[in-house]
Design an enzyme around this catalytic site. Structure first.
Site, PDB file in Angstrom:
ATOM      1  N   LYS A  46      24.883  42.318  41.573  1.00 47.76           N
ATOM      2  CA  LYS A  46      25.549  43.588  41.216  1.00 47.76           C
ATOM      3  C   LYS A  46      26.137  44.325  42.420  1.00 47.76           C
ATOM      4  O   LYS A  46      26.304  45.546  42.415  1.00 47.76           O
ATOM      5  CB  LYS A  46      24.621  44.553  40.440  1.00 47.76           C
ATOM      6  CG  LYS A  46      23.838  43.948  39.318  1.00 47.76           C
ATOM      7  CD  LYS A  46      24.605  42.996  38.454  1.00 47.76           C
ATOM      8  CE  LYS A  46      25.637  43.638  37.573  1.00 47.76           C
ATOM      9  NZ  LYS A  46      26.392  42.590  36.815  1.00 47.76           N
ATOM     10  N   GLY A  48      29.104  43.118  43.984  1.00 49.00           N
ATOM     11  CA  GLY A  48      30.517  42.794  44.180  1.00 49.00           C
ATOM     12  C   GLY A  48      30.827  41.303  44.194  1.00 49.00           C
ATOM     13  O   GLY A  48      31.873  40.885  44.716  1.00 49.00           O
ATOM     14  N   THR A  49      29.951  40.514  43.588  1.00 48.09           N
ATOM     15  CA  THR A  49      30.138  39.056  43.553  1.00 48.09           C
ATOM     16  C   THR A  49      31.436  38.666  42.842  1.00 48.09           C
ATOM     17  O   THR A  49      32.249  37.897  43.370  1.00 48.09           O
ATOM     18  CB  THR A  49      28.964  38.393  42.780  1.00 48.09           C
ATOM     19  OG1 THR A  49      27.790  39.165  42.959  1.00 48.09           O
ATOM     20  CG2 THR A  49      28.750  36.966  43.209  1.00 48.09           C
ATOM     21  N   TRP A  74      33.317  31.637  37.300  1.00 55.44           N
ATOM     22  CA  TRP A  74      32.131  30.823  37.637  1.00 55.44           C
ATOM     23  C   TRP A  74      32.496  29.386  38.011  1.00 55.44           C
ATOM     24  O   TRP A  74      31.684  28.696  38.621  1.00 55.44           O
ATOM     25  CB  TRP A  74      31.118  30.846  36.491  1.00 55.44           C
ATOM     26  CG  TRP A  74      31.681  30.457  35.151  1.00 55.44           C
ATOM     27  CD1 TRP A  74      31.852  29.197  34.674  1.00 55.44           C
ATOM     28  CD2 TRP A  74      32.143  31.338  34.120  1.00 55.44           C
ATOM     29  NE1 TRP A  74      32.405  29.232  33.408  1.00 55.44           N
ATOM     30  CE2 TRP A  74      32.587  30.524  33.042  1.00 55.44           C
ATOM     31  CE3 TRP A  74      32.234  32.737  34.000  1.00 55.44           C
ATOM     32  CZ2 TRP A  74      33.111  31.062  31.860  1.00 55.44           C
ATOM     33  CZ3 TRP A  74      32.752  33.263  32.831  1.00 55.44           C
ATOM     34  CH2 TRP A  74      33.183  32.446  31.776  1.00 55.44           C
ATOM     35  N   HIS A 101      23.477  34.193  45.641  1.00 55.26           N
ATOM     36  CA  HIS A 101      22.570  35.350  45.703  1.00 55.26           C
ATOM     37  C   HIS A 101      21.311  35.003  46.498  1.00 55.26           C
ATOM     38  O   HIS A 101      20.375  35.795  46.544  1.00 55.26           O
ATOM     39  CB  HIS A 101      22.111  35.754  44.294  1.00 55.26           C
ATOM     40  CG  HIS A 101      23.178  36.347  43.426  1.00 55.26           C
ATOM     41  ND1 HIS A 101      24.128  37.238  43.867  1.00 55.26           N
ATOM     42  CD2 HIS A 101      23.416  36.197  42.086  1.00 55.26           C
ATOM     43  CE1 HIS A 101      24.901  37.594  42.855  1.00 55.26           C
ATOM     44  NE2 HIS A 101      24.499  36.975  41.771  1.00 55.26           N
ATOM     45  N   SER A 131      23.851  49.521  38.034  1.00 56.36           N
ATOM     46  CA  SER A 131      24.689  48.440  37.492  1.00 56.36           C
ATOM     47  C   SER A 131      23.798  47.371  36.856  1.00 56.36           C
ATOM     48  O   SER A 131      24.066  46.870  35.757  1.00 56.36           O
ATOM     49  CB  SER A 131      25.535  47.857  38.625  1.00 56.36           C
ATOM     50  OG  SER A 131      26.350  46.819  38.160  1.00 56.36           O
ATOM     51  N   LYS A 251      32.072  50.266  35.361  1.00 58.41           N
ATOM     52  CA  LYS A 251      32.746  51.473  35.869  1.00 58.41           C
ATOM     53  C   LYS A 251      33.502  51.195  37.155  1.00 58.41           C
ATOM     54  O   LYS A 251      34.537  51.783  37.411  1.00 58.41           O
ATOM     55  CB  LYS A 251      31.730  52.580  36.131  1.00 58.41           C
ATOM     56  CG  LYS A 251      31.251  53.291  34.892  1.00 58.41           C
ATOM     57  CD  LYS A 251      30.603  54.612  35.284  1.00 58.41           C
ATOM     58  CE  LYS A 251      30.161  55.385  34.061  1.00 58.41           C
ATOM     59  NZ  LYS A 251      29.390  56.587  34.435  1.00 58.41           N
ATOM     60  N   GLY A 252      32.916  50.365  38.014  1.00 63.26           N
ATOM     61  CA  GLY A 252      33.611  50.011  39.247  1.00 63.26           C
ATOM     62  C   GLY A 252      33.777  51.171  40.214  1.00 63.26           C
ATOM     63  O   GLY A 252      34.789  51.258  40.900  1.00 63.26           O
TER      64      GLY A 252
HETATM   65  P1  A3P Z   1      29.336  48.546  37.839  1.00 69.32           P
HETATM   66  O1  A3P Z   1      28.333  48.048  36.849  1.00 69.32           O
HETATM   67  O2  A3P Z   1      28.795  49.659  38.682  1.00 69.32           O
HETATM   68  O3  A3P Z   1      30.648  48.899  37.218  1.00 69.32           O
HETATM   69  P2  A3P Z   1      28.493  41.544  40.473  1.00 69.32           P
HETATM   70  O4  A3P Z   1      29.820  40.904  40.291  1.00 69.32           O
HETATM   71  O5  A3P Z   1      27.883  41.309  41.817  1.00 69.32           O
HETATM   72  O6  A3P Z   1      27.566  41.237  39.334  1.00 69.32           O
HETATM   73  O7  A3P Z   1      28.722  43.124  40.455  1.00 69.32           O
HETATM   74  C1  A3P Z   1      29.191  43.763  39.297  1.00 69.32           C
HETATM   75  C2  A3P Z   1      29.628  45.150  39.697  1.00 69.32           C
HETATM   76  O8  A3P Z   1      30.842  45.057  40.468  1.00 69.32           O
HETATM   77  C3  A3P Z   1      29.950  46.004  38.481  1.00 69.32           C
HETATM   78  O9  A3P Z   1      29.626  47.355  38.866  1.00 69.32           O
HETATM   79  C4  A3P Z   1      31.446  45.782  38.358  1.00 69.32           C
HETATM   80  O10 A3P Z   1      32.119  46.748  37.596  1.00 69.32           O
HETATM   81  C5  A3P Z   1      31.844  45.840  39.834  1.00 69.32           C
HETATM   82  N1  A3P Z   1      33.184  45.283  40.090  1.00 69.32           N
HETATM   83  C6  A3P Z   1      33.659  44.068  39.813  1.00 69.32           C
HETATM   84  N2  A3P Z   1      34.965  43.970  40.132  1.00 69.32           N
HETATM   85  C7  A3P Z   1      35.325  45.197  40.638  1.00 69.32           C
HETATM   86  C8  A3P Z   1      36.554  45.761  41.135  1.00 69.32           C
HETATM   87  N3  A3P Z   1      37.683  45.070  41.165  1.00 69.32           N
HETATM   88  N4  A3P Z   1      36.526  47.039  41.558  1.00 69.32           N
HETATM   89  C9  A3P Z   1      35.389  47.771  41.538  1.00 69.32           C
HETATM   90  N5  A3P Z   1      34.208  47.299  41.065  1.00 69.32           N
HETATM   91  C10 A3P Z   1      34.174  46.024  40.621  1.00 69.32           C
END
Ligand code: A3P
Length: 297
Positions: A46, A48-49, A74, A101, A131, A251-252
């Site tokens: 969570k 930014g993967t 993926w 991870h 998140s 939400k991002g």
């Molecule tokens: P939120 O749940 O706070 O919105 P991961 O990919 O490591 O599982 O992380 C997911 C988180 O990254 C989520 O956060 C997702 O919305 C956010 N995310 C993915 N792409 C994004 C982007 N282009 N800009 C901002 N946040 C992003």
């Protein structure tokens, strides 16, 4: 409430979802031969993967949108430790981009013997937890998170996916990788996506002209990724990931924790994280970044 054995396997003290991890996939990861030109983006879940799975192919191929518009994230930038890697490894384009991870000590031996590069992306742990809490509600292969407070307790104890946030971050701050590792934060990506993409392209030695930079930043912005079915997990059956309960791209933003934590919870959370990060020679702004407050007029 203990993690259910039906949903998680325990690997070297870490809980991993059985949906995407097996003993075989972990052996495959352990023995994986990283090549000199491989790139690995490492995150605690969570942080930014999925974002890096969008950024990396674009940077590596000069801004060509084809992979991010035609291949699910993926398979485009697979997880080192997940079952899909063995299926797609042979057909990955070179240079290969992967995500992981895993903590540093569980990396394959070939990370040391190769010249592969790592990009470690961290995020404010309070926002990570928020998140993750919502992710647990929409993903049927994870335990129900319980109340926000119950989930916070589990998060602080490390009884969650991939263990404690502090252990993960610390493991990746103490590596032998020298200039082969780049540290990025989710917060800087939100604040300045173009600048972050530029840091990635400089680190990988990929020259990008302004037009390519523009195209990449536009493709990787939250609203665009939210509608890209190759990146928003809408291809996953609803009984596995239910975007109607909470969208994967939720939400991002930075600082959503303010909408979830009470003052007491925030104090408790910060006290635990600060204590566990105490020995680190890092200012808290590095491991717990907050957006700068607006300047007074
Ligand atoms: P939120 O749940 O706070 O919105 P991961 O990919 O490591 O599982 O992380 C997911 C988180 O990254 C989520 O956060 C997702 O919305 C956010 N995310 C993915 N792409 C994004 C982007 N282009 N800009 C901002 N946040 C992003």
């Amino acid at each position: 409430m203990e993690a259910s054995e039906e949903k998680y396997l325990l690997h070297r003290g870490l809980l991993l979802p059985r949906e995407t991890h097996t003993a075989d996939s972990l052996t495959f990861a352990h023995e994986f031969e990283l090549r000199d030109d491989d790139i690995l983006a490492v995150t605690y879940p969570k942080s930014g993967t999925t974002w890096m799975q969008e950024v990396l192919p674009l940077v590596l191929n000069g801004g060509d949108l084809t992979p991010v518009q035609t291949i699910p994230n993926w398979d485009r930038v697979p997880w080192l430790e997940e079952t899909r890697l063995a299926i797609v490894a042979e057909r990955l384009p070179t240079p290969r981009a992967l995500v992981s991870h895993l903590p540093y000590h569980l990396m394959p031996k070939s990370l040391d013997s190769s010249k592969a590069k790592v990009i470690y992306v961290s995020r404010n742990p309070k926002d990570v937890m928020v998140s993750s809490y919502h992710f647990h509600k929409m993903a049927s292969f994870l335990d129900d998170p319980g109340t926000f407070h119950e989930f916070m307790d589990k998060f602080l104890q490390g009884k969650v996916l991939f263990g404690k946030w502090t252990d993960h971050v610390k493991s990746w701050r103490h590596t032998e990788l020298g200039d082969r590792i780049l540290y990025l934060t989710y917060e800087e990506m939100v604040q300045d996506l173009r600048g972050s993409v530029r840091r990635v392209s400089d680190f990988l030695g990929r020259a990008l002209d302004e037009e390519a930079m523009e195209r990449i930043a536009a493709q990787c912005c939250f609203n665009n990724m939210k509608t890209n079915c190759m990146s928003n997990y809408s291809l996953v059956p609803q009984d596995i990931m239910d975007n109607s309960k909470s969208p994967f791209l939720r939400k991002g933003v930075t600082g959503d924790w303010r909408n979830h934590f009470s003052a007491e919870q925030e104090a408790q959370f910060s006290a635990v994280i600060s204590r566990e990060m105490e020995a680190e020679e890092l200012s808290s702004s590095l491991w717990c970044p907050e957006p700068s407050p607006p300047a007074h007029q």
